[in-house]
Design a protein around this motif. Structure first.
Motif, mmCIF file in Angstrom:
data_model
loop_
_atom_site.group_PDB
_atom_site.id
_atom_site.type_symbol
_atom_site.label_atom_id
_atom_site.label_comp_id
_atom_site.label_asym_id
_atom_site.label_seq_id
_atom_site.Cartn_x
_atom_site.Cartn_y
_atom_site.Cartn_z
ATOM 1 N N ALA A 146 37.883 47.768 55.290
ATOM 2 C CA ALA A 146 36.554 47.153 55.140
ATOM 3 C C ALA A 146 36.241 46.877 53.670
ATOM 4 C CB ALA A 146 35.485 48.038 55.758
ATOM 5 N N ALA A 147 36.557 47.830 52.800
ATOM 6 C CA ALA A 147 36.291 47.651 51.369
ATOM 7 C C ALA A 147 37.160 46.545 50.790
ATOM 8 C CB ALA A 147 36.520 48.963 50.622
ATOM 9 N N ILE A 148 38.420 46.512 51.195
ATOM 10 C CA ILE A 148 39.338 45.471 50.713
ATOM 11 C C ILE A 148 38.863 44.100 51.177
ATOM 12 C CG2 ILE A 148 41.695 44.596 50.922
ATOM 13 C CD1 ILE A 148 42.555 47.616 51.075
ATOM 14 N N LYS A 149 38.456 44.000 52.438
ATOM 15 C CA LYS A 149 37.960 42.729 52.968
ATOM 16 C C LYS A 149 36.683 42.291 52.244
ATOM 17 C CE LYS A 149 36.604 40.520 57.288
ATOM 18 N NZ LYS A 149 36.385 40.680 58.725
ATOM 19 N N ALA A 150 35.777 43.243 51.984
ATOM 20 C CA ALA A 150 34.536 42.924 51.282
ATOM 21 C C ALA A 150 34.820 42.434 49.864
ATOM 22 C CB ALA A 150 33.613 44.146 51.261
ATOM 23 N N LEU A 151 35.761 43.081 49.178
ATOM 24 C CA LEU A 151 36.111 42.656 47.823
ATOM 25 C C LEU A 151 36.692 41.251 47.829
ATOM 26 C CD1 LEU A 151 36.460 43.152 44.809
ATOM 27 C CD2 LEU A 151 38.658 44.246 45.326
ATOM 28 N N ARG A 152 37.581 40.963 48.766
ATOM 29 C CA ARG A 152 38.152 39.611 48.862
ATOM 30 C C ARG A 152 37.072 38.566 49.114
ATOM 31 N NH1 ARG A 152 43.149 41.660 52.340
ATOM 32 N NH2 ARG A 152 44.562 42.161 50.634
ATOM 33 N N CYS A 153 36.151 38.913 49.983
ATOM 34 C CA CYS A 153 35.041 37.995 50.289
ATOM 35 C C CYS A 153 34.189 37.763 49.032
ATOM 36 C CB CYS A 153 34.211 38.587 51.421
ATOM 37 S SG CYS A 153 32.897 37.518 52.005
ATOM 38 N N ASP A 154 33.873 38.840 48.309
ATOM 39 C CA ASP A 154 33.093 38.716 47.074
ATOM 40 C C ASP A 154 33.816 37.852 46.047
ATOM 41 O OD1 ASP A 154 31.085 40.270 48.112
ATOM 42 O OD2 ASP A 154 31.591 42.071 46.951
#
Length: 84
Positions: free
Chosen positions: A21-29
């Motif tokens: 979830a954190a990795i996906k959120a960072l990529r999205c950001d």
């Protein structure tokens, strides 16, 4: 050490560092930062999920009232700020 010094839950912090979830959120950001040409910190990108309109980029620091007004203009509902 930093997490501990500021009182974070170290175990949860370490779990979050490698969570999907954190990795996906960072990529999205990162994607939004590139698309919106973010060049300074702080920058907020605000989207209204009720419309297909583009997001609004707010770069720099502003008073609380400015952010409240932006949210009011973007929303179809009446927004009243909570006390500071």
């Amino acid at each position: 050490e930093i997490a501990r010094s500021v009182g974070l839950d170290e175990e949860e912090f370490l779990n979050d560092l490698s969570s999907e979830a954190a990795i996906k959120a960072l990529r999205c950001d990162l994607k939004f930062s590139q698309e919106m040409d973010v060049t300074q910190i702080p920058t907020l990108i605000v989207f209204n999920d009720k419309t297909d309109d583009d997001g609004i980029k707010i770069s720099g620091c502003y008073s609380y009232d400015v952010y409240v007004e932006i949210l009011r203009e973007m929303s179809d509902i009446k927004i009243e700020p909570a006390p500071l």
